[in-house]
Design a protein around this motif. Structure first.
Motif: not given
Length: 168
Positions: A104-120
Motif C-alpha cells: 500500500n505504501e508504494r501504491l499510495f506514493r505512486d498514485y500521488l506522483l501520477a495524480h497532482p490533484d490528489a497530491c494537492t
C-alpha cells in the motif's frame, strides 16, 4: 515533529540512502511524503525495503549505518530509525519480499506522483490537520480516510481489491 514546506533535497537524500542500503535487500525505495516532490512533510525520509525472511535481517550491519531497531509497531515488519544532524530523520521499514509489488505504501506514493490533484488535496489535508491537532495520533487518524481513498483508487487501477491501509 511538525510538517514543513517541501525540501528539494529530500528526493536526493532518499535516492542516496537507497543506494547505500540496496546491497542488503532485494528491493529498497523511498516512500512517504518526502518521496513526493512539492508535498509538505515531516522531515523524515521513509524508506521501505524487502527481504526474503525478516529473521535474517542483519541488525548489526544496519547499526553500522546508524539505524537502530525500534519496537515493533506493525506485524510482519521491522522498523529502524536513524537520526541525522540537521533535524532530519530516516525511518527504514523492512517488510517481507512476498507482496512487495502491491504494498500500500508504494501504491499510495505512486498514485500521488501520477495524480497532482490528489497530491494537492493531501497537502491541504495535512496542513489543516497539523494546524488543528499538532503532531501525534489525532493527526494520523485524521489522514486515514484520505489515505484509504487514494490507496483504494491505486489498487483499483491495478485490478486489486481494497485492503485496510493501517496494519493491525
Amino acid at each position: 515533529m511538525t510538517i514543513t514546506e517541501p525540501d528539494e533535497r529530500w528526493a536526493e537524500l532518499g535516492r542516496q540512502e537507497c543506494k547505500v542500503l540496496a546491497p542488503y535487500f532485494r528491493a529498497v525505495e523511498h516512500i512517504g511524503s518526502t518521496a513526493v516532490p512539492g508535498l509538505p512533510a515531516k522531515p523524515i525520509i521513509d524508506l521501505m525495503a524487502a527481504h526474503e525472511d525478516l529473521d535474517d535481517v542483519n541488525d548489526d550491519r544496519l547499526e553500522t549505518f546508524g539505524y537502530r531497531l525500534q519496537p515493533a509497531t506493525m506485524p510482519d515488519r521491522l522498523w529502524f530509525k536513524r537520526e541525522n544532524y540537521d533535524s532530519l530523520a530516516f525511518h527504514l521499514h523492512v517488510v517481507p519480499l512476498e507482496g512487495w509489488a502491491v504494498r500500500n505504501e508504494r501504491l499510495f506514493r505512486d498514485y500521488l506522483l501520477a495524480h497532482p490533484d490528489a497530491c494537492t488535496r493531501y497537502a491541504a489535508l495535512k496542513s489543516e490537520l497539523m494546524e488543528r491537532f499538532g503532531p501525534g495520533a489525532a493527526y494520523t487518524r485524521g489522514k486515514t480516510a484520505f489515505v484509504q481513498e487514494i490507496t483504494d483508487a491505486a489498487r483499483a487501477e491495478l485490478g486489486l481489491p481494497s485492503v485496510p491501509v493501517w496494519e493491525e
